[in-house]
Motif scaffolding. Structure first.
Motif, PDB file in Angstrom:
ATOM      1  N   THR A  28      -2.317  31.290  47.159  1.00 50.12           N
ATOM      2  CA  THR A  28      -2.886  31.028  45.926  1.00 50.12           C
ATOM      3  C   THR A  28      -1.948  31.742  44.536  1.00 50.12           C
ATOM      4  O   THR A  28      -1.543  32.175  45.213  1.00 50.12           O
ATOM      5  CB  THR A  28      -3.722  32.591  46.323  1.00 50.12           C
ATOM      6  OG1 THR A  28      -4.554  32.145  47.627  1.00 50.12           O
ATOM      7  CG2 THR A  28      -5.287  32.415  44.742  1.00 50.12           C
ATOM      8  N   GLY A  30      -2.293  31.691  40.383  1.00 52.53           N
ATOM      9  CA  GLY A  30      -3.143  31.919  39.367  1.00 52.53           C
ATOM     10  C   GLY A  30      -1.761  31.831  38.379  1.00 52.53           C
ATOM     11  O   GLY A  30      -1.208  33.016  38.383  1.00 52.53           O
ATOM     12  N   VAL A  62      -6.504  30.798  34.664  1.00 52.08           N
ATOM     13  CA  VAL A  62      -7.286  31.493  33.351  1.00 52.08           C
ATOM     14  C   VAL A  62      -6.748  32.132  32.064  1.00 52.08           C
ATOM     15  O   VAL A  62      -5.892  31.643  31.492  1.00 52.08           O
ATOM     16  CB  VAL A  62      -6.802  33.172  34.070  1.00 52.08           C
ATOM     17  CG1 VAL A  62      -7.749  33.719  33.336  1.00 52.08           C
ATOM     18  CG2 VAL A  62      -7.050  33.354  35.836  1.00 52.08           C
ATOM     19  N   VAL A  76      -3.569  39.038  34.182  1.00 50.97           N
ATOM     20  CA  VAL A  76      -2.222  39.434  35.219  1.00 50.97           C
ATOM     21  C   VAL A  76      -2.660  40.349  36.198  1.00 50.97           C
ATOM     22  O   VAL A  76      -2.665  40.552  37.605  1.00 50.97           O
ATOM     23  CB  VAL A  76      -0.887  39.469  34.503  1.00 50.97           C
ATOM     24  CG1 VAL A  76      -0.177  39.758  35.791  1.00 50.97           C
ATOM     25  CG2 VAL A  76      -0.338  38.055  34.156  1.00 50.97           C
ATOM     26  N   ASP A  78      -5.852  41.734  37.107  1.00 52.11           N
ATOM     27  CA  ASP A  78      -6.743  41.343  38.027  1.00 52.11           C
ATOM     28  C   ASP A  78      -6.334  40.324  38.646  1.00 52.11           C
ATOM     29  O   ASP A  78      -6.561  40.274  39.940  1.00 52.11           O
ATOM     30  CB  ASP A  78      -7.571  40.446  37.076  1.00 52.11           C
ATOM     31  CG  ASP A  78      -8.821  40.875  36.159  1.00 52.11           C
ATOM     32  OD1 ASP A  78      -8.623  42.355  36.250  1.00 52.11           O
ATOM     33  OD2 ASP A  78      -9.178  40.462  35.541  1.00 52.11           O
ATOM     34  N   LEU A  79      -5.040  39.447  38.967  1.00 49.44           N
ATOM     35  CA  LEU A  79      -4.686  38.455  39.767  1.00 49.44           C
ATOM     36  C   LEU A  79      -4.158  39.635  41.050  1.00 49.44           C
ATOM     37  O   LEU A  79      -3.446  39.242  41.791  1.00 49.44           O
ATOM     38  CB  LEU A  79      -3.605  37.028  39.254  1.00 49.44           C
ATOM     39  CG  LEU A  79      -4.727  35.979  38.559  1.00 49.44           C
ATOM     40  CD1 LEU A  79      -3.290  35.547  37.853  1.00 49.44           C
ATOM     41  CD2 LEU A  79      -5.179  35.558  38.485  1.00 49.44           C
ATOM     42  N   GLN A  82      -6.766  40.694  43.409  1.00 49.82           N
ATOM     43  CA  GLN A  82      -6.693  39.625  43.810  1.00 49.82           C
ATOM     44  C   GLN A  82      -5.705  39.826  45.044  1.00 49.82           C
ATOM     45  O   GLN A  82      -5.957  38.703  45.427  1.00 49.82           O
ATOM     46  CB  GLN A  82      -6.823  38.433  43.416  1.00 49.82           C
ATOM     47  CG  GLN A  82      -8.285  38.304  42.424  1.00 49.82           C
ATOM     48  CD  GLN A  82      -8.516  37.453  41.482  1.00 49.82           C
ATOM     49  OE1 GLN A  82      -8.925  35.870  42.102  1.00 49.82           O
ATOM     50  NE2 GLN A  82      -8.990  37.960  40.216  1.00 49.82           N
ATOM     51  N   VAL A  84      -3.519  37.950  45.026  1.00 50.06           N
ATOM     52  CA  VAL A  84      -2.811  36.225  45.022  1.00 50.06           C
ATOM     53  C   VAL A  84      -0.854  36.145  45.513  1.00 50.06           C
ATOM     54  O   VAL A  84      -0.690  37.604  45.414  1.00 50.06           O
ATOM     55  CB  VAL A  84      -3.214  35.661  44.018  1.00 50.06           C
ATOM     56  CG1 VAL A  84      -4.232  35.467  42.582  1.00 50.06           C
ATOM     57  CG2 VAL A  84      -1.990  36.604  42.293  1.00 50.06           C
ATOM     58  N   ILE A  87       1.835  34.574  39.956  1.00 47.84           N
ATOM     59  CA  ILE A  87       1.774  34.302  39.314  1.00 47.84           C
ATOM     60  C   ILE A  87       1.613  33.541  38.206  1.00 47.84           C
ATOM     61  O   ILE A  87       3.316  33.707  38.002  1.00 47.84           O
ATOM     62  CB  ILE A  87       1.449  35.630  38.755  1.00 47.84           C
ATOM     63  CG1 ILE A  87       0.277  37.005  39.576  1.00 47.84           C
ATOM     64  CG2 ILE A  87       0.792  36.185  37.026  1.00 47.84           C
ATOM     65  CD1 ILE A  87       0.064  38.341  39.073  1.00 47.84           C
TER      66      ILE A  87
END
Length: 329
Positions: A28, A30, A62, A76, A78-79, A82, A84, A87
């Protein structure tokens, strides 16, 4: 992808068409950009989505509501929450991002940046041109348009965007060395990620300097805003406006002789590269000197600075702008 194919794909999504299933271990990724909703980053998002589909990974963009470094930090964070795998960031302020990027790396997340050479706390930064050659190309072009003399002003996205200021440094130094009869107004103005601020600043500078001959704007909204100001004052063809901008947004101004053109790289390609590099890093693939990476070609990385720099410049002028715009740029 053709325009028709993009429309068909968009229609499929609108109807709730199922996307291809991702593998359970698909990375994943982002990508946090400077600001959402403008043509440059819309094109980048298209590249992210297209390459993600090709590679079978989960990648998304984003876009903050304004070019505010604090909003990028929050995105960042928030990622990181999550969890991920990768990034990506196109920084508004390299230094402000350093602590949060370190937290991401400490959490085991790979970090890739763009438009931010020598960025701290990253695995890699990639550039589609060197800051020196990009800035000098603009300095030379502006000087040629002005006949080697006259006043000019320089816009950047903000005074804290490293790459924009590196381009400005290179352009100004080139002009100062080779064209001593050209005069820089002020130093530079951090307005080029906001079309309204760029327009207002250009109007103010034209009022204060009736003999201004050119604007050099680094930041995709700067050339558009400055060109609109020149158009309002009916100075098209008398004041040069140069800079990187989205062809679809600026093509009418180019054809009207208001926006002089410039050089750019393909933001859609940059979006694809975010996903390509991110997938490689997530899978533990090592970046090596002389290897070929799709979108970048053969690379010769700066391992100390963590930079991968290639030369993929495209000229924007009245002969190329329509084809570039038709590509969705």
């Amino acid at each position: 992808m053709t325009r028709r194919a993009l429309m068909v794909a968009a229609a499929g999504l609108a109807l709730g068409a199922a996307a291809p299933a991702l593998a359970a271990d698909a990375p994943t990724i982002g990508v946090v950009v400077k600001i959402g909703g403008i043509p440059w980053f819309n094109a980048m998002e298209a590249g992210i989505k297209e390459r993600a589909k090709e590679l079978g990974v989960n990648a998304f963009m984003v876009g903050p509501t304004s070019a505010d470094p604090a909003l990028q930090v929050r995105a960042v964070e928030d990622l990181i929450a999550q969890k991920v795998d990768v990034i990506g960031v196109v920084p508004n302020d390299a230094q402000v991002l350093e602590p949060v990027l370190k937290r991401a790396m400490d959490a085991g997340i790979k970090v890739v940046t763009h438009e931010s050479p020598k960025q701290e706390n990253v695995n890699w930064d990639f550039e589609l041109t060197s800051s020196q050659s990009f800035g000098e190309a603009y300095g030379k072009r502006l000087a040629e348009m002005l006949g080697g003399k006259g006043k000019y002003a320089v816009f950047v996205g903000s005074l804290t965007v490293p790459l924009h200021n590196a381009w400005a440094d290179a352009a100004i130094a080139y002009i100062k060395k080779n064209y001593p009869d050209m005069q820089l107004i002020g130093d530079r103005y951090g307005v080029a990620e906001d079309v309204d601020a760029s327009r207002k600043t250009a109007l103010d500078l034209m009022r204060a300097n009736p003999d201004i001959a050119g604007f050099l704007a680094f930041g995709s909204q700067g050339p558009i805003g400055a060109a609109r100001a020149v158009e309002e004052r009916r100075m098209g063809g008398k004041i040069a406006v140069l800079g990187p901008f989205s062809p679809g947004q600026g093509k009418s101004l180019v054809h009207d002789g208001i926006l002089s053109g410039g050089y750019m790289w393909n933001p859609k390609l940059a979006g694809k590269i975010f996903v390509t590099l991110g997938t490689m890093l997530a899978k533990g693939e090592e970046i090596k000197d002389g290897m070929t990476i799709e979108g970048l070609g053969e690379v010769h990385p700066d391992f100390e600075g963590k930079d991968i720099i290639v030369n993929e410049l495209v000229e924007i002028n009245d002969k190329t702008v329509d084809d570039l715009a038709a590509m969705g740029l």
